[in-house]
Write a protein that holds these residues in place. Structure first.
Motif, mmCIF file in Angstrom:
data_model
loop_
_atom_site.group_PDB
_atom_site.id
_atom_site.type_symbol
_atom_site.label_atom_id
_atom_site.label_comp_id
_atom_site.label_asym_id
_atom_site.label_seq_id
_atom_site.Cartn_x
_atom_site.Cartn_y
_atom_site.Cartn_z
ATOM 1 N N PHE A 97 0.833 -1.198 0.000
ATOM 2 C CA PHE A 97 0.000 0.000 0.000
ATOM 3 C C PHE A 97 0.876 1.260 0.000
ATOM 4 C CE2 PHE A 97 -2.071 3.470 2.218
ATOM 5 C CZ PHE A 97 -3.243 3.596 1.482
ATOM 6 N N TYR A 115 -6.844 1.058 -3.566
ATOM 7 C CA TYR A 115 -7.540 -0.156 -3.123
ATOM 8 C C TYR A 115 -8.143 -0.918 -4.315
ATOM 9 C CZ TYR A 115 -6.841 1.494 1.603
ATOM 10 O OH TYR A 115 -6.264 1.901 2.773
ATOM 11 N N LEU A 118 -5.250 -2.714 -6.024
ATOM 12 C CA LEU A 118 -4.760 -3.840 -5.207
ATOM 13 C C LEU A 118 -5.753 -5.004 -5.266
ATOM 14 C CD1 LEU A 118 -3.383 -1.951 -2.072
ATOM 15 C CD2 LEU A 118 -2.026 -3.278 -3.714
ATOM 16 N N ALA A 127 -1.388 -6.257 1.229
ATOM 17 C CA ALA A 127 -1.124 -4.813 1.128
ATOM 18 C C ALA A 127 -0.313 -4.262 2.302
ATOM 19 C CB ALA A 127 -2.442 -4.059 1.012
#
Ligand code: ATP
Length: 304
Positions: A97, A115, A118, A127
Motif C-alpha cells: 500500500f 484499493y 490492489l 497490502a
C-alpha cells in the motif's frame, strides 16, 4: 472513423559506439490497440522503448507519442503514460500500500484507486506486508498497479511477465485485456509467443535491431502455411543439419535446435523427397503434423 495515432516511429536508428541497437524502425500504434514488440534477447526492444520515452536520443529518425516528439515530452504527456520497466524498482522495506501511496500522492490520485488496483491485482491481502516478502509475481503486479495509478491512456510494458507463475500471468493478462476494452493503448515488449498471440492485435518482430515483420498474429501464421510437419531427429553430428539444409535448399525449412526438430510446411513442394533426404542424414524419431504457431514464425524469421 479514423483512429488516433498514439505512437509513431519513423526510420528510427540508434548505435552504441559501433554496435547497432536499432536500425530504421518504422511503425504506428493506434488508440485501443495492444501492440506487441517481439524479439530475442538483445534485439533492441528496450532501446526502442527508451527512444520512445525520450530517455535516449536517436541517431536518425524520430518517434512521437500523442503527436509530440519524444525528445520534447512534457508534463501533460507524462500524465497520459504508464510505464513498467524491466528492473523492479520498488521500495522493498515499505509495504504494498505504501509503495502505491507514495506515487498516488505525487500524482494527486485519490487513495480509493489504490484499493481498487490492489483488489484487481489480488494484492489486497498482502497490502500491509513489506514488499521484500512478496514473490516475483506479486512484485510485478504491484509495479503494474503503480503504472496504472494515473489512469494512463498509454501503457508501456517491458517484458512484464518474464518468469512469472501462472496465477500472476492470468491476473496480468486479464487486466491488460480489460484495459483494451476501456480503449487504452498498450505497447507490450515480450519474447513469449503465446502471450503475444493471446493479447496482441498486431506484432512487430525485431531482430538485431531491424524490423523484420509487422502484422496481425493471424496473418503472420498464415504466411508460414496452415499446417506444419514436425520432424524430430537425432543427427549424428551438428554438421548433418547444415548438409540437410544445403541439400534441401528449402527456404521454408526451419531447424529448432533446442528440440532437435525440423519444421516444414505440410504443403512444401516435394515434401516426400525432402523427408527421404532427412532420413539419409539423420535418424527420424517422430513425425507429427500440427497447426503453425507464432513460435514457428518467430523461429523462421529470427534464425541466423
Ligand atoms: P533483452 O530482451 O535482453 O532486454 P532487448 O531486445 O531489450 O534485449 P536492448 O537492450 O535494446 O535489447 O539491446 C540491443 C543491443 O544493444 C544489444 O546488443 C545490447 O547488447 C546493446 N546495448 C544495449 N544497451 C547498451 C549500452 N548501454 N551500451 C552498449 N551496448 C548496449
Amino acid at each position: 472513423m479514423k483512429k488516433e495515432t498514439v505512437i509513431e516511429m519513423r526510420d528510427l536508428s540508434r548505435k552504441y559506439k559501433s554496435k547497432v541497437a536499432v536500425k530504421d524502425i518504422s511503425f504506428e500504434v493506434k488508440r485501443g490497440e495492444i501492440f506487441g514488440l517481439l524479439g530475442p534477447n538483445g534485439a533492441g526492444k528496450t532501446t526502442t522503448i527508451n527512444l520512445l520515452l525520450g530517455l535516449q536520443k536517436p541517431d536518425q529518425g524520430y518517434c512521437r507519442i500523442f503527436g509530440n516528439d519524444s525528445r520534447k515530452i512534457r508534463g501533460e504527456i507524462y500524465r497520459k503514460l504508464g510505464v513498467v520497466f524491466e528492473e523492479k524498482n520498488l521500495y522493498i522495506r515499505l509495504n504494498g500500500f505504501q509503495n502505491l501511496k507514495f506515487f498516488a500522492d505525487l500524482y494527486d490520485v485519490k487513495h480509493d484507486i489504490i484499493y481498487q488496483l490492489l483488489d484487481e491485482y489480488e494484492l489486497l491481502d498482502a497490502a500491509s506486508r513489506q514488499v521484500k516478502t512478496y514473490s516475483k509475481g506479486m512484485k510485478q503486479r504491484l509495479l503494474i498497479c503503480r503504472a496504472l495509478l494515473n489512469d494512463p491512456e498509454l501503457l508501456i510494458l517491458d517484458e512484464p511477465t518474464d518468469g512469472l507463475d501462472p496465477v500472476s500471468l492470468r491476473i496480468i493478462h486479464n487486466s491488460l485485456l480489460g484495459l483494451k476494452k476501456k480503449g487504452k493503448t498498450i505497447l507490450l515488449c515480450t519474447h513469449y509467443m503465446e502471450e503475444a498471440e493471446r493479447l496482441c492485435d498486431r506484432l512487430a518482430i525485431i531482430n538485431k535491431g531491424a524490423l523484420i515483420a509487422l502484422d496481425t498474429p493471424g496473418n503472420l501464421k498464415k504466411s508460414l502455411g496452415e499446417e506444419i510437419l514436425e520432424i524430430r531427429i537425432e543427427p549424428a553430428e551438428e554438421a548433418n543439419i547444415t548438409v540437410i539444409k544445403n541439400i534441401l535448399d528449402s527456404g521454408d525449412m526451419v531447424y529448432d535446435e533446442k528440440n532437435k526438430t525440423i519444421l516444414l510446411p505440410l504443403n512444401s513442394p516435394g515434401i516426400g523427397r525432402k523427408i527421404d533426404i532427412i532420413k539419409e542424414w539423420a535418424d527420424i524419431i517422430s513425425i507429427h503434423s500440427r497447426e503453425a504457431s507464432l513460435s514457428d514464425i518467430f523461429l523462421k524469421l529470427t534464425e541466423c
